[in-house]
Design a protein around this motif. Structure first.
Motif, PDB file in Angstrom:
ATOM      1  N   HIS A 142      -0.004  -1.841   4.780  1.00  0.00           N
ATOM      2  CA  HIS A 142       0.939  -1.263   3.945  1.00  0.00           C
ATOM      3  C   HIS A 142       0.579  -1.611   2.426  1.00  0.00           C
ATOM      4  O   HIS A 142       0.578  -0.842   1.573  1.00  0.00           O
TER       5      HIS A 142
ATOM      6  N   LYS B 125      -2.459   0.254   0.973  1.00  0.00           N
ATOM      7  CA  LYS B 125      -2.446   1.622   0.524  1.00  0.00           C
ATOM      8  C   LYS B 125      -1.985   1.562  -0.760  1.00  0.00           C
ATOM      9  O   LYS B 125      -1.788   2.778  -1.453  1.00  0.00           O
ATOM     10  N   ILE B 126      -1.438   0.462  -1.752  1.00  0.00           N
ATOM     11  CA  ILE B 126      -1.136   0.241  -2.946  1.00  0.00           C
ATOM     12  C   ILE B 126      -2.165   0.167  -3.679  1.00  0.00           C
ATOM     13  O   ILE B 126      -2.800  -0.871  -3.805  1.00  0.00           O
TER      14      ILE B 126
ATOM     15  N   LEU C  42       3.953   1.588  -7.893  1.00  0.00           N
ATOM     16  CA  LEU C  42       3.950   2.123  -6.387  1.00  0.00           C
ATOM     17  C   LEU C  42       4.205   3.687  -6.757  1.00  0.00           C
ATOM     18  O   LEU C  42       5.227   4.097  -7.028  1.00  0.00           O
ATOM     19  N   THR C  43       3.417   4.395  -6.580  1.00  0.00           N
ATOM     20  CA  THR C  43       3.545   5.999  -6.518  1.00  0.00           C
ATOM     21  C   THR C  43       4.331   6.511  -5.559  1.00  0.00           C
ATOM     22  O   THR C  43       4.658   5.780  -4.409  1.00  0.00           O
TER      23      THR C  43
ATOM     24  N   ASP D 198       3.665   8.994  -3.793  1.00  0.00           N
ATOM     25  CA  ASP D 198       3.215   9.218  -2.599  1.00  0.00           C
ATOM     26  C   ASP D 198       2.587   8.280  -1.933  1.00  0.00           C
ATOM     27  O   ASP D 198       3.102   8.176  -0.476  1.00  0.00           O
ATOM     28  N   GLU D 199       2.634   6.860  -2.337  1.00  0.00           N
ATOM     29  CA  GLU D 199       2.244   5.569  -1.544  1.00  0.00           C
ATOM     30  C   GLU D 199       3.592   5.288  -1.002  1.00  0.00           C
ATOM     31  O   GLU D 199       3.610   4.868   0.133  1.00  0.00           O
ATOM     32  N   LYS D 200       4.727   5.356  -1.701  1.00  0.00           N
ATOM     33  CA  LYS D 200       6.048   4.965  -1.183  1.00  0.00           C
ATOM     34  C   LYS D 200       6.121   5.864   0.014  1.00  0.00           C
ATOM     35  O   LYS D 200       6.925   5.062   1.067  1.00  0.00           O
TER      36      LYS D 200
ATOM     37  N   ARG E 268       4.229   7.174   2.105  1.00  0.00           N
ATOM     38  CA  ARG E 268       3.314   6.648   3.237  1.00  0.00           C
ATOM     39  C   ARG E 268       3.767   5.510   3.767  1.00  0.00           C
ATOM     40  O   ARG E 268       3.679   5.421   5.156  1.00  0.00           O
TER      41      ARG E 268
ATOM     42  N   LEU F 176      -6.470   7.256  -0.089  1.00  0.00           N
ATOM     43  CA  LEU F 176      -5.130   7.135   0.904  1.00  0.00           C
ATOM     44  C   LEU F 176      -5.151   5.624   1.019  1.00  0.00           C
ATOM     45  O   LEU F 176      -4.146   5.022   1.167  1.00  0.00           O
ATOM     46  N   HIS F 177      -6.331   4.927   1.178  1.00  0.00           N
ATOM     47  CA  HIS F 177      -6.375   3.454   1.402  1.00  0.00           C
ATOM     48  C   HIS F 177      -7.451   2.818   0.679  1.00  0.00           C
ATOM     49  O   HIS F 177      -8.593   2.426   1.216  1.00  0.00           O
TER      50      HIS F 177
END
Length: 586
Positions: free
Chosen positions: A155, A158-159, A250-251, A253-255, A257, A377-378
């Motif tokens: 998790h 991914k940020i 924390l964008t 999109d990231e939030k 996911r 994405l990661h």
């Protein structure tokens, strides 16, 4: 001319030249031995040599223009020939020559050390998540606490605004007695997350603390005592609270996911965690992992991460030739595509598909596109960086490939697998001395890691050190229970060392084993090539081509194939594989 030579002698230019040359040579010899052992890159030795060469004319000009006297440095013209301090002055001049050479070398070394110092300091948004302690009464619940640790790391990784140390490295601190300050200094991180997990029936209790590694100050702490069904919400909350504490962006999109639950079936999640646990063990653990992933999918056929796990298992079984590539990789492709159909934003599925495209489809450009998406994405995925480096090697971009694995090692500094991947990339870049240094460090971390011993053999063999390679190949064979790939390399080295009977014995062993287990024709080709039978080797390489052996992906760049590049049959095979043509379009 005699007058000029006499003047050179009077000014002690010749003596300075001799002293400088001797000292410079000694410095070169010391650097050649010490620098690889200290982990300096190959270019550092050349840098020292160039600097001492540049200092040579400077020392000669100094000797011509100046004289060292008991009264100090004076221009030579002002020193009388009758001075009775000639021996003292001579010794002083020699001392200056020696001092000049040493000073130049030390200055160069300082510049080198400054350039290769750690690439990050314990500042900013570097974080390590230590293995959560299993506080349950059942020791077999260890996989669960490890899995939760792994998911929290995933998790956070991914940020993009956070730099997160990978799981392989932090797992080395399980049950450690080191202080958080010491761990922070070793990993170069500013903050550390630690905690514990207790699972009782359908309830789970998790405590977590975010700590400043330098001051031991608690930046955030929380205890969660909830139903097991809330496990995904707990992981999400931990990640978001840490991002907030570290003031990380924390964008949206990231939030999204991070907040997406991977499955609604907790039994499927439990089976998935067991699968990941065994997959991280590699070796025979791959088949055990595959069984757990498939059982998870029986519970939840739409579990995208479990499909990605199946893809990874089949890809590894195909790459290492535990299964025929034509059996393994199509299964891997189907699983990766199904995972992406279910969740197009699943980074690990993009990485899994990239693996298939690179090593089975021989589509390096397509693989690069998939892994680039995975890294979007990661950004902190060592696995994605590792396979990106592999595709860049196929596209003949060795320097960029090295840059990617350096990033992977930065994120996962204590992983022997990443160290081996780094060395493998250096070997492909023909930086053998650096590769050997990296591999020695990997072996220090895990003396029983067979792949590192095999790669050390490769780094010696390709560097015209066949005699040195033998012991490392033999060690890899012994540690791996005579794994065919490593056995074939030992046969090749024995043949090149002049032990034809030993090489033929290995050839006979592999041939006999092929009646009971899958032995790739590639491995037989390796031994035949060592014995000098190029025609038979090429026959077998063509058989390996028909089986889509992933080991042919280096045919257009790998040092192993150098002696075949003048063979029309081999170059025709390279053209059929098609990777060289893809590289030329980049």
């Amino acid at each position: 001319m005699k007058t000029f030579i006499a003047e050179l002698k009077r000014r002690r230019v010749i003596r300075v030249a001799g002293a400088y040359a001797i000292v410079a040579f000694v410095i070169w010899q010391v650097a050649e031995i010490a620098f690889p052992a200290l982990g300096f890159p190959d270019w550092t030795l050349a840098f020292i040599i160039v600097v001492t060469f540049l200092g040579f004319p400077i020392a000669l000009v100094f000797a011509w223009a100046f004289e060292i006297t008991p009264e100090g440095v004076r221009r030579t013209e002002s020193v009388t020939k009758a001075a009775d301090h000639s021996e003292t002055k001579g010794r002083l001049v020699l001392m200056v020559a020696v001092a000049a050479a040493v000073a130049l070398a030390l200055s160069a070394t300082w510049l080198v050390l400054r350039d290769i110092s750690p690439t990050h300091s314990p500042e900013g948004k570097w974080i390590a998540v230590l293995p959560f302690t299993n506080m349950s009464a059942e020791p077999e619940s260890e996989y669960f606490s490890d899995g939760i640790t792994d998911d929290i790391i995933t998790h956070l990784s991914k940020i993009a605004d956070l730099d997160v140390i990978s799981r392989t490295t932090v797992m080395r601190y399980k049950d450690t007695e080191l202080s958080l300050r010491a761990i922070g200094e070793e990993l170069g991180v500013a903050t550390i997350l630690e905690g514990g997990i207790r699972r009782v029936g359908d309830r789970v209790r998790i405590n977590a603390q975010l700590i400043d590694a330098q001051t031991d100050a608690h930046l955030w702490a929380e205890t969660y005592d909830r139903e097991l069904t809330d496990i995904f919400a707990i992981q999400t909350d931990v990640a978001e609270r840490i991002a907030d504490a570290l003031e990380a962006t924390l964008t949206a999109d990231e939030k999204a996911r991070i907040e997406r639950a991977p499955t609604e079936d907790l039994e499927a999640y439990d089976l998935y965690l067991r699968g990941r646990y065994f997959l991280n063990q590699r070796g025979e653990g791959i088949r055990q992992a595959l069984t757990y992933f498939e059982r998870a999918l029986e519970r939840d056929p739409d579990y995208a991460r479990a499909h990605a796990g199946v893809a990874d298992c089949f890809s590894l079984l195909g790459f290492y030739h535990y299964l025929r590539p034509k059996e393994a990789f199509p299964e891997a492709r189907a699983a990766a595509l199904r995972a992406l159909e279910l969740d197009g934003g699943l980074d690990e599925a993009h990485t899994s598909l990239a693996y298939v495209k690179a090593f089975f489809d021989w589509d390096a450009l397509g693989a690069a596109a998939e892994v680039e998406r995975a890294l979007e994405l990661h950004p902190n995925s060592p696995q994605a960086l590792h396979w990106y480096a592999a595709t860049l090697n196929m596209l003949e971009q060795p320097d960029e490939a090295v840059a990617q694995v350096e990033r992977a090692v930065l994120i996962d500094p204590l992983s022997v697998m990443e160290a081996a991947g780094y060395a493998w990339t250096l070997i492909n870049a023909r930086r053998y001395a650096e590769a050997r240094t990296r591999l020695q460090r990997a072996i220090e971390l895990d003396p029983g890691f067979a792949l590192a011993h095999w790669l050390l053999g490769e780094a010696h063999a390709y560097d015209s050190r066949i005699a040195d390679s033998l012991s490392h190949y033999q060690r890899a064979v012994d540690l791996s229970d005579r794994y065919p790939w490593f056995v074939s390399s030992l046969g090749y080295a024995l043949a090149r060392r002049g032990d034809g009977s030993g090489a033929r014995a290995i050839l006979a062993e592999l041939t006999e084993r092929s009646h009971q287990e899958y032995i790739s024709p590639f491995f037989l080709a390796v031994v035949h090539l060592g014995l000098g039978d190029k025609d038979k080797a090429l026959d077998l390489f063509e058989d390996a081509f028909e089986e889509r052996s992933p080991l042919l992906t280096g045919s257009h760049i790998g040092p192993f194939y150098d002696e075949l590049r003048s063979e029309p049959r081999f170059m025709a095979l390279v053209e059929r594989i098609g990777l060289a043509a893809q590289a030329s379009t980049e």
